[in-house]
Design a protein around this motif. Structure first.
Motif, PDB file in Angstrom:
ATOM      1  N   TYR A   1       0.862  -1.287  -0.150  1.00 20.91           N
ATOM      2  CA  TYR A   1       0.083   0.102  -0.017  1.00 20.91           C
ATOM      3  C   TYR A   1       0.781   1.186   0.166  1.00 20.91           C
ATOM      4  O   TYR A   1       0.357   2.237  -0.605  1.00 20.91           O
ATOM      5  N   VAL A   2       2.010   1.288   0.580  1.00 19.77           N
ATOM      6  CA  VAL A   2       2.845   2.456   0.365  1.00 19.77           C
ATOM      7  C   VAL A   2       3.367   2.478  -1.066  1.00 19.77           C
ATOM      8  O   VAL A   2       3.336   3.764  -1.706  1.00 19.77           O
ATOM      9  N   GLY A   3       3.752   1.478  -1.813  1.00 16.83           N
ATOM     10  CA  GLY A   3       3.947   1.614  -3.117  1.00 16.83           C
ATOM     11  C   GLY A   3       2.703   1.987  -4.170  1.00 16.83           C
ATOM     12  O   GLY A   3       3.051   2.831  -4.801  1.00 16.83           O
ATOM     13  N   SER A   4       1.653   1.675  -3.700  1.00 19.34           N
ATOM     14  CA  SER A   4       0.312   2.152  -4.384  1.00 19.34           C
ATOM     15  C   SER A   4       0.192   3.671  -4.219  1.00 19.34           C
ATOM     16  O   SER A   4      -0.365   4.268  -5.203  1.00 19.34           O
ATOM     17  N   ALA A   5       0.656   4.129  -3.074  1.00 18.49           N
ATOM     18  CA  ALA A   5       0.643   5.723  -2.776  1.00 18.49           C
ATOM     19  C   ALA A   5       1.765   6.429  -3.694  1.00 18.49           C
ATOM     20  O   ALA A   5       1.040   7.259  -4.164  1.00 18.49           O
ATOM     21  N   LEU A   6       2.667   5.732  -3.950  1.00 21.86           N
ATOM     22  CA  LEU A   6       3.509   6.242  -4.984  1.00 21.86           C
ATOM     23  C   LEU A   6       3.091   6.181  -6.316  1.00 21.86           C
ATOM     24  O   LEU A   6       3.301   7.200  -7.212  1.00 21.86           O
ATOM     25  N   ILE A   7       2.390   5.097  -6.703  1.00 21.42           N
ATOM     26  CA  ILE A   7       1.925   5.045  -7.811  1.00 21.42           C
ATOM     27  C   ILE A   7       0.768   6.255  -8.148  1.00 21.42           C
ATOM     28  O   ILE A   7       0.637   6.650  -9.363  1.00 21.42           O
ATOM     29  N   PHE A   8       0.016   6.595  -7.088  1.00 19.53           N
ATOM     30  CA  PHE A   8      -1.196   7.626  -7.254  1.00 19.53           C
ATOM     31  C   PHE A   8      -0.191   8.869  -7.423  1.00 19.53           C
ATOM     32  O   PHE A   8      -0.769   9.554  -8.526  1.00 19.53           O
ATOM     33  N   CYS A   9       0.790   9.337  -6.891  1.00 22.53           N
ATOM     34  CA  CYS A   9       1.466  10.469  -7.296  1.00 22.53           C
ATOM     35  C   CYS A   9       2.155  10.304  -8.633  1.00 22.53           C
ATOM     36  O   CYS A   9       2.182  11.511  -9.259  1.00 22.53           O
ATOM     37  N   VAL A  10       2.522   9.206  -9.225  1.00 29.45           N
ATOM     38  CA  VAL A  10       2.838   9.153 -10.571  1.00 29.45           C
ATOM     39  C   VAL A  10       1.795   9.548 -11.386  1.00 29.45           C
ATOM     40  O   VAL A  10       2.115  10.170 -12.345  1.00 29.45           O
ATOM     41  N   GLY A  11       0.573   9.012 -11.109  1.00 26.34           N
ATOM     42  CA  GLY A  11      -0.567   9.173 -12.118  1.00 26.34           C
ATOM     43  C   GLY A  11      -0.898  10.755 -12.170  1.00 26.34           C
ATOM     44  O   GLY A  11      -1.145  11.237 -13.111  1.00 26.34           O
ATOM     45  N   VAL A  12      -0.617  11.404 -10.821  1.00 31.88           N
ATOM     46  CA  VAL A  12      -0.970  12.631 -10.901  1.00 31.88           C
ATOM     47  C   VAL A  12      -0.001  13.327 -12.019  1.00 31.88           C
ATOM     48  O   VAL A  12      -0.354  14.533 -12.526  1.00 31.88           O
ATOM     49  N   ASN A  13       1.233  13.168 -11.714  1.00 27.52           N
ATOM     50  CA  ASN A  13       2.383  13.764 -12.599  1.00 27.52           C
ATOM     51  C   ASN A  13       1.963  13.313 -14.098  1.00 27.52           C
ATOM     52  O   ASN A  13       2.174  14.512 -14.931  1.00 27.52           O
ATOM     53  N   VAL A  14       1.676  12.391 -14.709  1.00 22.87           N
ATOM     54  CA  VAL A  14       1.266  12.063 -16.035  1.00 22.87           C
ATOM     55  C   VAL A  14       0.012  12.647 -16.391  1.00 22.87           C
ATOM     56  O   VAL A  14       0.057  13.231 -17.478  1.00 22.87           O
ATOM     57  N   ALA A  15      -0.810  12.882 -15.476  1.00 19.68           N
ATOM     58  CA  ALA A  15      -2.307  13.775 -15.915  1.00 19.68           C
ATOM     59  C   ALA A  15      -1.935  15.119 -16.074  1.00 19.68           C
ATOM     60  O   ALA A  15      -2.537  15.929 -16.892  1.00 19.68           O
ATOM     61  N   PHE A  16      -1.304  15.913 -14.788  1.00 22.29           N
ATOM     62  CA  PHE A  16      -1.355  16.979 -14.732  1.00 22.29           C
ATOM     63  C   PHE A  16      -0.086  17.735 -14.636  1.00 22.29           C
ATOM     64  O   PHE A  16       0.265  18.726 -14.259  1.00 22.29           O
ATOM     65  N   GLY A  17       1.132  17.059 -15.199  1.00 19.62           N
ATOM     66  CA  GLY A  17       2.624  17.581 -15.071  1.00 19.62           C
ATOM     67  C   GLY A  17       3.070  17.137 -13.958  1.00 19.62           C
ATOM     68  O   GLY A  17       2.690  16.662 -12.988  1.00 19.62           O
ATOM     69  N   ASN A  18       4.441  17.638 -13.891  1.00 19.00           N
ATOM     70  CA  ASN A  18       5.230  17.088 -12.798  1.00 19.00           C
ATOM     71  C   ASN A  18       4.890  17.897 -11.305  1.00 19.00           C
ATOM     72  O   ASN A  18       5.319  19.145 -11.192  1.00 19.00           O
ATOM     73  N   LYS A  19       4.083  17.337 -10.648  1.00 19.12           N
ATOM     74  CA  LYS A  19       3.896  17.774  -9.125  1.00 19.12           C
ATOM     75  C   LYS A  19       4.540  17.211  -8.067  1.00 19.12           C
ATOM     76  O   LYS A  19       4.877  17.847  -7.064  1.00 19.12           O
ATOM     77  N   PHE A  20       4.784  15.993  -8.457  1.00 23.64           N
ATOM     78  CA  PHE A  20       5.738  15.338  -7.075  1.00 23.64           C
ATOM     79  C   PHE A  20       7.063  14.896  -7.561  1.00 23.64           C
ATOM     80  O   PHE A  20       6.984  14.401  -8.925  1.00 23.64           O
ATOM     81  N   LYS A  21       7.936  14.895  -6.835  1.00 24.63           N
ATOM     82  CA  LYS A  21       9.286  14.301  -7.240  1.00 24.63           C
ATOM     83  C   LYS A  21       9.275  12.790  -6.833  1.00 24.63           C
ATOM     84  O   LYS A  21       9.642  12.518  -5.640  1.00 24.63           O
ATOM     85  N   VAL A  22       8.629  11.903  -7.482  1.00 30.38           N
ATOM     86  CA  VAL A  22       8.191  10.399  -6.935  1.00 30.38           C
ATOM     87  C   VAL A  22       9.404   9.857  -6.749  1.00 30.38           C
ATOM     88  O   VAL A  22       9.689   9.070  -6.129  1.00 30.38           O
ATOM     89  N   GLY A  23      10.370  10.145  -7.722  1.00 25.46           N
ATOM     90  CA  GLY A  23      11.952   9.497  -7.577  1.00 25.46           C
ATOM     91  C   GLY A  23      12.420   9.556  -6.125  1.00 25.46           C
ATOM     92  O   GLY A  23      13.054   8.842  -5.676  1.00 25.46           O
ATOM     93  N   ASN A  24      12.488  10.669  -5.576  1.00 23.30           N
ATOM     94  CA  ASN A  24      12.981  11.066  -4.205  1.00 23.30           C
ATOM     95  C   ASN A  24      11.891  10.593  -3.335  1.00 23.30           C
ATOM     96  O   ASN A  24      12.302  10.386  -2.046  1.00 23.30           O
ATOM     97  N   MET A  25      10.951  10.151  -3.632  1.00 18.72           N
ATOM     98  CA  MET A  25       9.960   9.463  -2.601  1.00 18.72           C
ATOM     99  C   MET A  25       9.966   8.018  -2.540  1.00 18.72           C
ATOM    100  O   MET A  25       9.478   7.370  -1.507  1.00 18.72           O
ATOM    101  N   LEU A  26      11.063   7.166  -3.243  1.00 19.75           N
ATOM    102  CA  LEU A  26      11.087   6.094  -3.130  1.00 19.75           C
ATOM    103  C   LEU A  26      11.773   5.194  -2.140  1.00 19.75           C
ATOM    104  O   LEU A  26      11.182   4.179  -1.650  1.00 19.75           O
ATOM    105  N   PRO A  27      12.496   6.157  -1.355  1.00 27.07           N
ATOM    106  CA  PRO A  27      12.971   5.330  -0.028  1.00 27.07           C
ATOM    107  C   PRO A  27      11.743   5.197   1.000  1.00 27.07           C
ATOM    108  O   PRO A  27      12.124   4.514   1.875  1.00 27.07           O
ATOM    109  N   ALA A  28      10.509   5.586   0.707  1.00 29.72           N
ATOM    110  CA  ALA A  28       9.648   5.453   1.551  1.00 29.72           C
ATOM    111  C   ALA A  28       9.370   4.049   1.539  1.00 29.72           C
ATOM    112  O   ALA A  28       8.778   3.452   2.725  1.00 29.72           O
TER     113      ALA A  28
END
Length: 238
Positions: free
Chosen positions: A200-227
């Protein structure tokens, strides 16, 4: 055969990307934008559904939630660690090296395609659980099912992003292959609770990727990977 799932998934990513690259030549810009918006929204819901599934349980007809604090600590501490070591910069650097290797210097979407696709296909629940199943039992069924989904996803992504999407086959092979080997040798040390937390932590990161794909880069998901490391320490400590 241990590791067969990672191989099948990698081949599916390459094949889907090849079809998407071929289709790209016949797609107009407005069609490409429409595909990206649709894919982004779909990714948002996939991530949200996986996160909620991991956090919610039904007990005597009532919905109960749990794991909120773990999710908060995972995302905040993981993002802090990611910013310190700048994971996203390293991913972008790898993308740029691959860009030169494939002589795609003029392709402005190469790095975005590589990074976004790598994140979507690597950090999801199916990648984590499927790799662990393959490592523990030699059961590649979940990664095979994931391969079919990734095949379709890569067709859509590559039809807009181009060859950068195909390069995501490299991290998927390394990531799923490494996790499969760890699960194979770690054996009983990997609990169902840890698998659920990672999912479920990985799924939360996928949610952030989806936001980036749909609306432009809003989250630095790469930097969130250590989560994804925080649940491991949490299970060890508590």
């Amino acid at each position: 055969m241990i590791g067969l799932g990672a191989i099948i998934n990698t081949v599916a990513v390459i094949a889907g990307s090849a079809i998407g690259i071929f289709l790209k030549k016949g797609l107009k810009d407005n069609i490409q934008k429409a595909l990206m918006s649709g894919c982004g929204v779909a990714t948002i819901f996939i991530g949200a559904a996986g996160t909620l599934q991991g956090m919610m349980t039904v007990n005597d007809g009532a919905i109960e939630t749990g794991g909120s604090m773990l999710l908060i600590f995972s995302l905040t501490l993981g993002s802090l660690l990611g910013e310190i070591i700048n994971v996203e910069k390293r991913m972008d650097s790898l993308g740029n090296r691959l860009k030169k290797l494939f002589h795609a210097e003029r392709d402005s979407r190469f790095v975005d395609g590589f990074v976004n696709t790598s994140l979507v296909i690597c950090v999801g629940a199916m990648a984590i659980v499927g790799s662990i199943q393959d490592g523990l039992n030699g059961d590649a069924s979940m990664l095979t099912a994931k391969a079919i989904l990734d095949f379709v996803l890569c067709i859509v992504f590559a039809s807009t992003y181009g060859i950068g999407v195909m390069c995501s086959a490299i991290p998927i092979l390394v990531y799923e292959g490494a996790m499969t080997l760890v699960a194979h040798f770690a054996g009983n040390f990997i609990s169902d609770t840890l698998i659920g937390y990672l999912s479920y932590v990985g799924s939360a990161l996928i949610f952030c990727v989806g936001v980036n794909v749909a609306f432009g880069n809003k989250f630095k998901v790469g930097n969130m990977l250590p989560a994804l490391l925080i649940p491991v320490f949490y299970v060890i400590l508590f």
